[in-house]
Design a protein around this motif. Structure first.
Motif, PDB file in Angstrom:
ATOM      1  N   UNK A 168      23.853  13.476  11.791  1.00  0.00           N
ATOM      2  CA  UNK A 168      23.144  13.091  10.259  1.00  0.00           C
ATOM      3  C   UNK A 168      22.591  14.294   9.701  1.00  0.00           C
ATOM      4  N   UNK A 169      22.012  14.257   8.891  1.00  0.00           N
ATOM      5  CA  UNK A 169      21.732  15.539   7.710  1.00  0.00           C
ATOM      6  C   UNK A 169      20.645  16.290   8.684  1.00  0.00           C
ATOM      7  N   UNK A 170      19.811  15.729   9.332  1.00  0.00           N
ATOM      8  CA  UNK A 170      18.886  16.608  10.094  1.00  0.00           C
ATOM      9  C   UNK A 170      19.508  17.528  10.952  1.00  0.00           C
ATOM     10  N   UNK A 171      20.408  17.212  11.663  1.00  0.00           N
ATOM     11  CA  UNK A 171      21.251  17.752  12.624  1.00  0.00           C
ATOM     12  C   UNK A 171      21.900  18.890  12.044  1.00  0.00           C
ATOM     13  N   UNK A 172      22.605  18.516  10.817  1.00  0.00           N
ATOM     14  CA  UNK A 172      23.435  19.476   9.886  1.00  0.00           C
ATOM     15  C   UNK A 172      22.453  20.583   9.403  1.00  0.00           C
ATOM     16  N   UNK A 173      21.266  20.144   8.922  1.00  0.00           N
ATOM     17  CA  UNK A 173      20.218  21.198   8.535  1.00  0.00           C
ATOM     18  C   UNK A 173      19.905  22.098   9.419  1.00  0.00           C
ATOM     19  N   UNK A 174      19.603  21.562  10.669  1.00  0.00           N
ATOM     20  CA  UNK A 174      18.942  22.570  11.937  1.00  0.00           C
ATOM     21  C   UNK A 174      20.185  23.571  12.209  1.00  0.00           C
ATOM     22  N   UNK A 175      21.477  22.948  12.278  1.00  0.00           N
ATOM     23  CA  UNK A 175      22.748  24.045  12.454  1.00  0.00           C
ATOM     24  C   UNK A 175      22.577  24.972  11.515  1.00  0.00           C
ATOM     25  N   UNK A 176      22.773  24.476  10.052  1.00  0.00           N
ATOM     26  CA  UNK A 176      22.898  25.319   8.788  1.00  0.00           C
ATOM     27  C   UNK A 176      21.741  26.495   9.068  1.00  0.00           C
ATOM     28  N   UNK A 177      20.454  26.050   9.289  1.00  0.00           N
ATOM     29  CA  UNK A 177      19.421  26.914   9.150  1.00  0.00           C
ATOM     30  C   UNK A 177      19.546  27.892  10.426  1.00  0.00           C
ATOM     31  N   UNK A 178      19.817  27.508  11.495  1.00  0.00           N
ATOM     32  CA  UNK A 178      20.242  28.540  12.714  1.00  0.00           C
ATOM     33  C   UNK A 178      21.340  29.591  12.272  1.00  0.00           C
ATOM     34  N   UNK A 179      22.432  28.999  11.848  1.00  0.00           N
ATOM     35  CA  UNK A 179      23.522  29.993  11.467  1.00  0.00           C
ATOM     36  C   UNK A 179      23.100  30.994  10.234  1.00  0.00           C
ATOM     37  N   UNK A 180      22.449  30.427   9.363  1.00  0.00           N
ATOM     38  CA  UNK A 180      21.731  31.319   8.285  1.00  0.00           C
ATOM     39  C   UNK A 180      20.802  32.468   8.919  1.00  0.00           C
ATOM     40  N   UNK A 181      20.196  32.014   9.716  1.00  0.00           N
ATOM     41  CA  UNK A 181      19.108  32.935  10.473  1.00  0.00           C
ATOM     42  C   UNK A 181      19.599  33.917  11.180  1.00  0.00           C
ATOM     43  N   UNK A 182      20.970  33.692  11.813  1.00  0.00           N
ATOM     44  CA  UNK A 182      21.506  34.752  12.659  1.00  0.00           C
ATOM     45  C   UNK A 182      22.519  35.708  11.759  1.00  0.00           C
ATOM     46  N   UNK A 183      22.910  35.042  10.527  1.00  0.00           N
ATOM     47  CA  UNK A 183      23.567  35.850   9.441  1.00  0.00           C
ATOM     48  C   UNK A 183      22.630  36.896   8.955  1.00  0.00           C
ATOM     49  N   UNK A 184      21.336  36.399   8.632  1.00  0.00           N
ATOM     50  CA  UNK A 184      20.223  37.305   8.028  1.00  0.00           C
ATOM     51  C   UNK A 184      19.806  38.416   8.809  1.00  0.00           C
ATOM     52  N   UNK A 185      20.166  38.260  10.171  1.00  0.00           N
ATOM     53  CA  UNK A 185      19.504  39.494  11.350  1.00  0.00           C
ATOM     54  C   UNK A 185      20.705  40.512  11.006  1.00  0.00           C
ATOM     55  N   UNK A 186      21.915  40.009  10.630  1.00  0.00           N
ATOM     56  CA  UNK A 186      23.171  41.139  10.839  1.00  0.00           C
ATOM     57  C   UNK A 186      23.327  41.619   9.508  1.00  0.00           C
ATOM     58  N   UNK A 187      22.722  41.438   8.019  1.00  0.00           N
ATOM     59  CA  UNK A 187      22.908  41.912   6.860  1.00  0.00           C
ATOM     60  C   UNK A 187      21.709  42.632   6.445  1.00  0.00           C
ATOM     61  N   UNK A 188      21.628  43.385   5.458  1.00  0.00           N
ATOM     62  CA  UNK A 188      20.617  44.005   4.816  1.00  0.00           C
ATOM     63  C   UNK A 188      19.756  43.002   4.295  1.00  0.00           C
ATOM     64  N   UNK A 189      18.473  43.084   4.239  1.00  0.00           N
ATOM     65  CA  UNK A 189      17.717  42.194   3.627  1.00  0.00           C
ATOM     66  C   UNK A 189      17.915  41.946   2.096  1.00  0.00           C
ATOM     67  N   UNK A 190      18.268  42.841   1.276  1.00  0.00           N
ATOM     68  CA  UNK A 190      18.760  42.678   0.060  1.00  0.00           C
ATOM     69  C   UNK A 190      19.705  41.716  -0.206  1.00  0.00           C
ATOM     70  N   UNK A 191      20.814  41.843   0.651  1.00  0.00           N
ATOM     71  CA  UNK A 191      22.073  41.131   0.529  1.00  0.00           C
ATOM     72  C   UNK A 191      21.600  39.635   1.019  1.00  0.00           C
ATOM     73  N   UNK A 192      20.700  39.591   2.035  1.00  0.00           N
ATOM     74  CA  UNK A 192      20.060  38.223   2.490  1.00  0.00           C
ATOM     75  C   UNK A 192      19.474  37.593   1.375  1.00  0.00           C
ATOM     76  N   UNK A 193      18.804  38.318   0.570  1.00  0.00           N
ATOM     77  CA  UNK A 193      17.897  37.800  -0.502  1.00  0.00           C
ATOM     78  C   UNK A 193      19.058  37.163  -1.619  1.00  0.00           C
ATOM     79  N   UNK A 194      20.080  38.047  -2.009  1.00  0.00           N
ATOM     80  CA  UNK A 194      20.796  37.477  -2.855  1.00  0.00           C
ATOM     81  C   UNK A 194      21.609  36.420  -2.674  1.00  0.00           C
TER      82      UNK A 194
END
Length: 150
Positions: A18-44
């Motif tokens: 369902x969408x809840x599981x999709x949202x949980x996974x999307x949030x997790x992947x984006x969270x890991x991405x944010x730790x790998x890129x500069x804050x200004x790129x993450x904000x963009x």
């Protein structure tokens, strides 16, 4: 792209319940991405995504970390409680949707920041053989198991 459309694509590609599981996974992947890129790129990138997904990219984490594909997937697995092999499928579902949801220049900048061997995760659905393997594994998907052992 609207939140419901983003989550529907992630849900379908990841074969989530369902969408809840999709949202949980999307949030997790984006969270890991944010730790790998500069804050200004993450904000963009966050500005291109619907709420609440944008929040995963806007957490203050200091300087970007450097890590490869295996560590990227390990962190996704840790965030979702999935096995590393499942985390690869999950990341592909989210990142291929992200590649469609944001302007190409954001995707290009993101690809330049990630290890080259992560580029295939942005490429769309897995070939049919991998999809069959996923369906078999999905029935045994244990979010509490974070290793590939039996």
């Amino acid at each position: 792209m609207r939140l419901d459309e983003f989550l529907t694509r992630v849900r379908d590609r990841g074969e989530f319940h369902g969408d809840d599981e999709a949202e949980q996974v999307a949030t997790a992947v984006l969270w890991v991405i944010a730790s790998r890129i500069p804050p200004q790129e993450a904000a963009g990138l966050a500005r291109e995504l619907p709420a609440p997904l944008d929040d995963a990219l806007c957490m203050e984490r200091g300087r970007p970390e450097t890590f490869g594909r295996a560590e990227f997937l390990r962190r996704v697995a840790q965030q979702t409680g999935a096995r590393p092999r499942t985390a690869e499928w999950d990341a592909g579902a989210v990142l291929s949707t992200l590649a469609e949801a944001v302007p190409r220049e954001h995707v290009d900048r993101l690809l330049a920041r990630l290890p080259a061997d992560c580029a295939d995760l942005f490429g769309g659905p897995a070939p049919a053989g991998e999809r069959t393997e996923r369906r078999t594994e999905k029935g045994h998907r244990d979010r509490g198991d974070t290793h590939d052992g039996p």
